[in-house]
Design a protein around this motif. Structure first.
Motif, short mmCIF file in Angstrom:
data_model
loop_
_atom_site.label_atom_id
_atom_site.label_comp_id
_atom_site.label_asym_id
_atom_site.label_seq_id
_atom_site.Cartn_x
_atom_site.Cartn_y
_atom_site.Cartn_z
N ALA A 41 18.57 -7.15 -27.19
CA ALA A 41 17.28 -7.07 -26.52
C ALA A 41 16.16 -7.00 -27.55
O ALA A 41 16.39 -6.68 -28.72
CB ALA A 41 17.24 -5.86 -25.60
N GLU A 51 17.61 -11.63 -25.64
CA GLU A 51 16.46 -11.45 -24.75
C GLU A 51 15.25 -11.03 -25.56
O GLU A 51 15.33 -10.11 -26.36
CB GLU A 51 16.79 -10.38 -23.69
N GLY A 104 17.73 -15.91 -23.28
CA GLY A 104 17.06 -15.49 -22.05
C GLY A 104 18.03 -14.82 -21.10
O GLY A 104 18.99 -15.44 -20.65
N LEU A 105 17.81 -13.53 -20.82
CA LEU A 105 18.78 -12.76 -20.03
C LEU A 105 18.15 -12.22 -18.75
O LEU A 105 18.35 -11.07 -18.37
CB LEU A 105 19.36 -11.62 -20.88
N SER A 143 21.64 -13.56 -17.44
CA SER A 143 22.52 -12.39 -17.32
C SER A 143 23.80 -12.77 -16.57
O SER A 143 24.90 -12.35 -16.94
CB SER A 143 21.80 -11.25 -16.61
N LEU A 179 15.77 -5.30 -21.56
CA LEU A 179 16.64 -5.82 -20.53
C LEU A 179 16.10 -5.46 -19.15
O LEU A 179 15.57 -4.36 -18.95
CB LEU A 179 18.06 -5.28 -20.72
#
Length: 387
Positions: A172, A37, A14-15, A20, A41
């Protein structure tokens, strides 16, 4: 996966805002990082979008957050410097309501406990200084000079770009299917392959109930709407050099909040109701904002910020992942000390992303952090249930 599986020090699932920042801080500390992710993004499908997020120090939720906020400001300035991106705009901020409201009384408590600079304004002073606001007699505000707003999409992008520049691998549009942990390490299986690392950080936003299902945490994902209105009479009273962020608690306990005008689409001025959402699932959430929701927003601002009751320009849906006490969940997984879990949400988390990245990296590498996070203990709900 082709050939040998790469081995990482830390995998982050999880970004968004928190993940992040964790990728950036872990990479800064020389860790071999893989960030995964499920969407693109800096996407608009979770909780880290909508062009602006409030940041403030006189925290009405609990004075225990203030030390984290002071560090968060330092780290926002650090990522701005490292990325060359403007992320934090100081506008000043108003916590508005009756004197005994949670918004005003709680902010005053935090300001006094931590020696923060503030002013108390009566209704006449609010109207005089910020003519767009029309509080009724008996309404007061705590004004803090250091409040402002962050740009969430740009913040996620800046953290990820700096993480990648420091050697982090960022994936991603890759969905995590399962994760496993034992004393030897962690294995994450995704739609594209399997990855092995020593440690794991899980920052899944509204997908937390699914990825942390084994813990039985009392998480509820709520659908929220954000609105942009074109002010009648023009934007001038709402420009950032003369209009603050605010949270306004009405006599019936409803809270709404808003921002100055921001350049770029959709234009206008952003407002939203706080904690007015319905439970939802992040994969099936209704992403249409309905006329009744626009009408409810208008009803909140009509008499209080009458110039904002103009054309409705746009609206988007986002999500809060809430706990019963509205405090975050941050800590080591109770069964797996090499897994860090974080749901620092409940609708007031984004401003902490910078310091949360530092905290999650501390926990992953050292198993502890110097920051005060006892309030966020994942096990506190078990104790309440047992009691």
């Amino acid at each position: 996966m082709h050939g040998m599986k790469p081995t990482y020090d830390i995998i982050i699932i999880g970004l968004g805002g928190m993940g992040s920042a964790a990728a950036y801080h872990a990479a800064r500390r020389g860790q071999r990082v893989l960030g995964i992710e499920r969407h693109t993004l800096a996407h608009t499908l979770g909780s880290s979008h909508g062009r602006s997020r409030i940041i403030r120090q006189a925290y009405f939720e609990d004075p225990a957050y203030v030390p984290l906020l002071l560090r968060a400001y330092e780290l926002w300035r650090q990522i701005e410097h490292d990325s060359g991106t403007h992320l934090l705009t100081i506008t000043g901020g108003l916590m508005i309501g009756p004197p005994d409201s949670h918004t005003v009384a709680g902010a005053l408590r935090s300001a006094r406990e931590h020696g923060l600079e503030y002013e108390l304004l009566d209704a006449a002073a609010i109207r005089r200084r910020f003519p767009a606001l029309h509080p009724t007699e008996g309404t007061i505000a705590l004004y803090e000079h250091q409040a402002g707003f962050l740009c969430p999409e740009a913040s996620v992008t800046a953290h990820l770009q700096c993480a990648a520049a420091l050697g982090a691998e960022i994936h991603a549009e890759e969905a995590v299917l399962t994760w496993e942990a034992d004393t030897a390490g962690v294995t994450v299986t995704t739609s594209r392959g399997r990855y092995v690392a020593e440690r794991l950080i899980i920052t899944p936003g509204p997908w937390a109930p699914r990825l942390l299902a084994d813990l039985g945490l009392p998480l509820v994902v709520e659908r929220q709407t954000l609105h942009w209105f074109a002010p009648t009479g023009g934007l001038e009273p709402f420009l950032p050099d003369r209009f603050p962020i605010y949270i306004w608690e009405t006599e019936d306990g409803t809270q709404f909040y808003g921002f100055p005008h921001q350049e770029g689409p959709p234009g206008g001025v952003k407002v939203a109701l706080f904690r007015a959402g319905e439970p939802c699932d992040p994969d099936t959430v209704d992403r249409v904002v309905h006329p009744a929701e626009i009408a409810a927003m208008r009803a909140a601002i009509a008499d209080r910020i009458p110039a904002l009751n103009g054309n409705h320009l746009a609206a988007v849906v986002c999500m809060y992942t809430t706990t019963p006490d509205q405090h975050f969940i941050v800590g080591l997984h109770p069964q797996h000390p090499n897994v860090v879990i974080a749901s620092p949400c409940s609708g007031h988390g984004f401003k902490f992303a910078s310091v949360m990245g530092e905290i999650l990296t501390d926990l992953a590498i050292d198993g502890t952090t110097r920051h005060p996070i006892r309030l966020f203990d994942p096990l506190r709900f078990r104790a309440q249930q047992a009691g």
